[in-house]
Design an enzyme around this catalytic site. Sequence first.
Site, PDB file in Angstrom:
ATOM      1  N   HIS A   1       4.841  -0.052  -0.063  1.00 55.02           N
ATOM      2  CA  HIS A   1       5.486  -0.969   0.877  1.00 55.02           C
ATOM      3  C   HIS A   1       4.453  -1.913   1.498  1.00 55.02           C
ATOM      4  O   HIS A   1       3.242  -1.716   1.392  1.00 55.02           O
ATOM      5  CB  HIS A   1       6.215  -0.192   1.975  1.00 55.02           C
ATOM      6  CG  HIS A   1       5.303   0.687   2.801  1.00 55.02           C
ATOM      7  ND1 HIS A   1       4.777   1.866   2.326  1.00 55.02           N
ATOM      8  CD2 HIS A   1       4.813   0.545   4.061  1.00 55.02           C
ATOM      9  CE1 HIS A   1       4.026   2.422   3.256  1.00 55.02           C
ATOM     10  NE2 HIS A   1       4.024   1.637   4.322  1.00 55.02           N
TER      11      HIS A   1
ATOM     12  N   HIS B   1       0.838  -1.201   0.000  1.00 54.05           N
ATOM     13  CA  HIS B   1       0.000   0.000   0.000  1.00 54.05           C
ATOM     14  C   HIS B   1       0.873   1.252   0.000  1.00 54.05           C
ATOM     15  O   HIS B   1       2.073   1.205   0.314  1.00 54.05           O
ATOM     16  CB  HIS B   1      -0.902   0.023   1.234  1.00 54.05           C
ATOM     17  CG  HIS B   1      -0.125   0.078   2.522  1.00 54.05           C
ATOM     18  ND1 HIS B   1       0.525  -1.037   3.049  1.00 54.05           N
ATOM     19  CD2 HIS B   1       0.139   1.106   3.383  1.00 54.05           C
ATOM     20  CE1 HIS B   1       1.129  -0.699   4.172  1.00 54.05           C
ATOM     21  NE2 HIS B   1       0.917   0.598   4.404  1.00 54.05           N
TER      22      HIS B   1
ATOM     23  N   ARG C   1       4.141  -8.285  17.734  1.00 52.65           N
ATOM     24  CA  ARG C   1       4.944  -7.139  17.320  1.00 52.65           C
ATOM     25  C   ARG C   1       4.099  -5.866  17.440  1.00 52.65           C
ATOM     26  O   ARG C   1       2.918  -5.855  17.073  1.00 52.65           O
ATOM     27  CB  ARG C   1       5.411  -7.322  15.876  1.00 52.65           C
ATOM     28  CG  ARG C   1       6.213  -6.156  15.324  1.00 52.65           C
ATOM     29  CD  ARG C   1       6.481  -6.321  13.834  1.00 52.65           C
ATOM     30  NE  ARG C   1       7.188  -5.167  13.299  1.00 52.65           N
ATOM     31  CZ  ARG C   1       7.064  -4.719  12.056  1.00 52.65           C
ATOM     32  NH1 ARG C   1       6.242  -5.337  11.201  1.00 52.65           N
ATOM     33  NH2 ARG C   1       7.739  -3.668  11.643  1.00 52.65           N
TER      34      ARG C   1
END
Length: 677
Positions: free
Chosen positions: A658, A606, A668
């Site tokens: 990316h 995106h 995470r």
Amino acid sequence: MLNIFLNSSPMLFLSDKLLVVTVATKETDGFRRFLRSAKHFNYSVKVRTPIYDVVFASGPKELLKKFQQARHKVVFSSESLIWPERHLEDKHPHVREGNRFLGSGGFIGYLPNIKEMVSDWLGEDADSDQLYFTKIYIDPAKKKSINITLDSKCRLFQNLHGALDEVVLKFEDGRVRARNVLYDTLPVIIHGNGPTKLQINYLGNYIPNTWTFETGCTACQEDLRPLTGLQESEYPLVMIGIFIQQPTPFVTVFFERLLNQQYPKNRLQLFIYNKEAHHDQQVSSFLQEHRHLYHNVKFIESTEDMDGTASRNLGFDLCRKDKDCDYFLSLDIEVVLKNENTLKIIIEQNLPIVAPMITRTGRLWSNFWGALSADGYYARSEDYVDIVQGRRVGVWNVPYVSSVYLIKADLLRTELTEYDLFNSNSLDSDMAFCDNVRNKGIFMYVSNMHNFGRILSTENYKTSHLHNDLWQIFENPVDWQERYIHKNYTLIMKNKLIETPCPDVYWFPVFSDVACNHLIEEMEHFGRWSGGKNTDTRIQGGYENVPTIDIHMNQINFEKEWHKFLLEYIAPITEKMYPGYYTKAHFDLAFVVRYKPDEQPSLRPHHDASTFTINIALNQVGLDYQGGGCRFLRYNCSIQAPRKGWALMHPGRLTHYHEGLPTTAGTRYIAVSFVDP
């Protein structure tokens, strides 16, 4: 034989043909100051009993010369106010210029004339010598017989009562004088008579050479108590009284700094008073881990029925009654002691009461007052700003100290024996204590010889969050930076710590481990993670094209603080790395994203809806999770091992398409901001 009588207390001075006699009640700090000024000018001193409110500003030679110029056998100091009997005013001789009324606080004369003058004295010690000498002076026959005059223009003696506006400091060639600006004279002897003890204390910080522009502080290294070379068991035993009276930021950091004080822990006793239930856990955690290091610990918890004033009285009394206690260090929780040698330094100063000077960042607030107003509250002394800002460095006699100060235990056992030193019907506890100290004639000092630290602002400190210190970027920006900004952030430009792992992608340290942990814990404590669906009522339009499981900063009321962070710590890097681009760090979205293998492990390719994006890794790959990272497709460039606390900065629209790489184990967390000008 020439004689000087300084009638404010009983003592003898001998210097060749000069005899100085003074009248006092007991040895005090003021007496030691008096002796220092006498020694400076080589007055030979033989002590009977001490004086406390007089300072010599010059030596015997100038004193005798000015006396001889007066052309009388006895010269009295003068005053602009008549005391003790005002009805005698009309009987005082008029003078052409200067003060009209006699002051018995200082006089000089030949011994035969002095003997004649006092030969009719039949009074007791408590009777007024001022009235006795006044009646002699206003009697024309006696005045003429004894040959008395007044030092009307204050060439020899300066009484401060009624003359405060007339007296200023005059700095000249490594020495300091008091100048009477009304008569343009330089008096030899300065007398803080009546209610002017604070003013003589102020002048005594300088006169005759205690502090000068040329030499700085000349008295600061006198009468020290060196600790160097002592065995640990020989160190003075200090009781540290820690007082928590309101919700305060960075309490955990306070106790970390307490541990870092370079003083044997087994020579320290702790007396901890906590009024705030909010801080009970922080105090308990510290004591659970470190209590065994200290000589003794007493902890008064918030559940106990004791107010702040009572706690301070109790702390003093515990030290007073403990024969092994040498000092009591009063330490409020909002004090930030940056100097790890603070306790050693102020003990070595060997003063009755001494405070290390601390200030509030960006303000002229400090933990001392340079002067008092007529009603006993704060007033700014002429030198206050210079002392606070470090243009004058020394150890200063002041009328009020607070927040952190050291007091000798012997003082509590001798002069300050009253239990309720902090009690008052009209004053707060610190003001009441200082008032009691001043009334005893005990000097309080503040030292700015070193950079000791600062004091926190407790205004607007809210306790509604898990980690409330995160919200302190406005109120206590220096402490916020020390706690939450990476230790290498300030070296980024100097040491070129910015890395470029991919084209136009910059990588640099910004958050400390504590900041990362607190932000994660704050979000998990809030707990309202989005569902990761396209429909999102939190954003304008209600639709998210590339959704994540996240919590927005504004959901925890952190958007203002986050914008301040971007402006202070991200914008300078942006302007450096993207020359010609300037930002006010406005953001459309700022949020913390959570990636988990069984929840949302990755993010499809995106573009970000931003001019540039900040992506901060909040935990550590390999330790907290496996996998993860970011891949820029156009450049086929991946960052697969993000460093905890490091930020990735890259353009958002057009060029930097990316994706978020899959997290394969653990959880995470990243903090993301879409920034536009």
